[in-house]
Design a protein around this motif. Sequence first.
Motif, PDB file in Angstrom:
ATOM      1  N   PHE A  18       0.833  -1.200   0.000  1.00 18.99           N
ATOM      2  CA  PHE A  18       0.000   0.000   0.000  1.00 18.99           C
ATOM      3  C   PHE A  18       0.868   1.251   0.000  1.00 18.99           C
ATOM      4  O   PHE A  18       0.588   2.211  -0.727  1.00 18.99           O
ATOM      5  N   LEU A  19       1.928   1.244   0.798  1.00 19.20           N
ATOM      6  CA  LEU A  19       2.860   2.366   0.816  1.00 19.20           C
ATOM      7  C   LEU A  19       3.508   2.542  -0.552  1.00 19.20           C
ATOM      8  O   LEU A  19       3.635   3.660  -1.048  1.00 19.20           O
ATOM      9  N   GLY A  20       3.880   1.430  -1.188  1.00 21.31           N
ATOM     10  CA  GLY A  20       4.469   1.494  -2.521  1.00 21.31           C
ATOM     11  C   GLY A  20       3.495   2.059  -3.549  1.00 21.31           C
ATOM     12  O   GLY A  20       3.881   2.830  -4.435  1.00 21.31           O
ATOM     13  N   LEU A  21       2.237   1.692  -3.424  1.00 23.00           N
ATOM     14  CA  LEU A  21       1.210   2.210  -4.321  1.00 23.00           C
ATOM     15  C   LEU A  21       1.050   3.718  -4.159  1.00 23.00           C
ATOM     16  O   LEU A  21       0.943   4.456  -5.145  1.00 23.00           O
ATOM     17  N   ILE A  22       1.050   4.179  -2.914  1.00 23.13           N
ATOM     18  CA  ILE A  22       0.913   5.618  -2.652  1.00 23.13           C
ATOM     19  C   ILE A  22       2.115   6.380  -3.205  1.00 23.13           C
ATOM     20  O   ILE A  22       1.958   7.421  -3.860  1.00 23.13           O
ATOM     21  N   VAL A  23       3.323   5.877  -2.970  1.00 21.52           N
ATOM     22  CA  VAL A  23       4.532   6.531  -3.474  1.00 21.52           C
ATOM     23  C   VAL A  23       4.526   6.546  -5.003  1.00 21.52           C
ATOM     24  O   VAL A  23       4.842   7.558  -5.633  1.00 21.52           O
ATOM     25  N   SER A  24       4.124   5.418  -5.613  1.00 23.35           N
ATOM     26  CA  SER A  24       4.053   5.360  -7.083  1.00 23.35           C
ATOM     27  C   SER A  24       3.038   6.361  -7.621  1.00 23.35           C
ATOM     28  O   SER A  24       3.291   7.019  -8.632  1.00 23.35           O
ATOM     29  N   ALA A  25       1.903   6.466  -6.956  1.00 22.89           N
ATOM     30  CA  ALA A  25       0.873   7.410  -7.399  1.00 22.89           C
ATOM     31  C   ALA A  25       1.370   8.852  -7.298  1.00 22.89           C
ATOM     32  O   ALA A  25       1.071   9.674  -8.171  1.00 22.89           O
ATOM     33  N   LEU A  26       2.116   9.147  -6.252  1.00 17.24           N
ATOM     34  CA  LEU A  26       2.652  10.500  -6.104  1.00 17.24           C
ATOM     35  C   LEU A  26       3.731  10.799  -7.139  1.00 17.24           C
ATOM     36  O   LEU A  26       3.786  11.898  -7.691  1.00 17.24           O
ATOM     37  N   CYS A  27       4.582   9.823  -7.420  1.00 16.66           N
ATOM     38  CA  CYS A  27       5.689  10.037  -8.357  1.00 16.66           C
ATOM     39  C   CYS A  27       5.260   9.981  -9.819  1.00 16.66           C
ATOM     40  O   CYS A  27       5.817  10.681 -10.656  1.00 16.66           O
ATOM     41  N   PHE A  28       4.291   9.136 -10.126  1.00 18.78           N
ATOM     42  CA  PHE A  28       3.918   8.899 -11.518  1.00 18.78           C
ATOM     43  C   PHE A  28       2.453   9.225 -11.792  1.00 18.78           C
ATOM     44  O   PHE A  28       1.815   8.584 -12.621  1.00 18.78           O
ATOM     45  N   HIS A  29       1.915  10.248 -11.109  1.00 17.03           N
ATOM     46  CA  HIS A  29       0.485  10.530 -11.259  1.00 17.03           C
ATOM     47  C   HIS A  29       0.105  10.908 -12.689  1.00 17.03           C
ATOM     48  O   HIS A  29      -0.960  10.534 -13.162  1.00 17.03           O
ATOM     49  N   LYS A  30       0.953  11.614 -13.397  1.00 11.84           N
ATOM     50  CA  LYS A  30       0.626  11.982 -14.788  1.00 11.84           C
ATOM     51  C   LYS A  30       0.590  10.749 -15.690  1.00 11.84           C
ATOM     52  O   LYS A  30      -0.284  10.623 -16.535  1.00 11.84           O
ATOM     53  N   GLU A  31       1.556   9.848 -15.485  1.00 10.16           N
ATOM     54  CA  GLU A  31       1.624   8.643 -16.310  1.00 10.16           C
ATOM     55  C   GLU A  31       0.479   7.678 -16.008  1.00 10.16           C
ATOM     56  O   GLU A  31       0.102   6.864 -16.857  1.00 10.16           O
ATOM     57  N   MET A  32      -0.095   7.746 -14.803  1.00  8.11           N
ATOM     58  CA  MET A  32      -1.156   6.828 -14.399  1.00  8.11           C
ATOM     59  C   MET A  32      -2.542   7.297 -14.828  1.00  8.11           C
ATOM     60  O   MET A  32      -3.482   6.505 -14.838  1.00  8.11           O
ATOM     61  N   GLN A  33      -2.678   8.564 -15.192  1.00  7.61           N
ATOM     62  CA  GLN A  33      -4.000   9.102 -15.510  1.00  7.61           C
ATOM     63  C   GLN A  33      -4.646   8.410 -16.708  1.00  7.61           C
ATOM     64  O   GLN A  33      -5.829   8.050 -16.662  1.00  7.61           O
ATOM     65  N   GLU A  34      -3.903   8.224 -17.787  1.00  9.60           N
ATOM     66  CA  GLU A  34      -4.484   7.623 -19.000  1.00  9.60           C
ATOM     67  C   GLU A  34      -4.863   6.153 -18.797  1.00  9.60           C
ATOM     68  O   GLU A  34      -5.964   5.753 -19.188  1.00  9.60           O
ATOM     69  N   PRO A  35      -4.006   5.315 -18.179  1.00 12.55           N
ATOM     70  CA  PRO A  35      -4.432   3.924 -17.938  1.00 12.55           C
ATOM     71  C   PRO A  35      -5.669   3.821 -17.039  1.00 12.55           C
ATOM     72  O   PRO A  35      -6.540   2.971 -17.272  1.00 12.55           O
TER      73      PRO A  35
END
Length: 161
Positions: A18-35
């Motif tokens: 869960f912590l990894g997911l939160i960190v990934s979302a913070l670091c890669f939020h622009k890249e995650m929007q389209e998927p």
Amino acid sequence: MRNNSTLNTKRLFFALAFLGLIVSALCFHKEMQEPIKIIFESKIPRFLLWGYVVVSVVMHRFLFGSTDSNDSFIVRHFGKYADTVFAIGSFGLGGSTSIALMKGLYLQTFFEMHFFIGFGSFDLVSMFLLSSFLFVYCIVNTTKLFKEVILQNDASEAIAE
């Protein structure tokens, strides 16, 4: 004072994931929007939800009967079949409605599409909180039924004397 606690590896793994997911979302939020948009716009989330609900409820009713007492209004007046249909409808419709609301909120927030015209920021945040709560409620209760189906409880009933 002695501490007899042991490490629960499942909980530790979940917390780290869960912590990894939160960190990934913070670091890669622009890249995650389209998927995320593609997932929301596909029929996959609703298909998975309805499949999970139908399988869980039907298997639970088949193996254990109604989750309600035999005195429940639906069972008393309409039988166990109606109770099963009502449970599937409640969890399925609640979950799919919450997915539709969260999809609209997500697309309106990140892609400037307009789904909720005339709603202010407070209304949209309230709608997100309520729809996410409804989604979690449906998933948690369906998961309880599913866990009872797949997990075997070997414990015997304790009788107080």
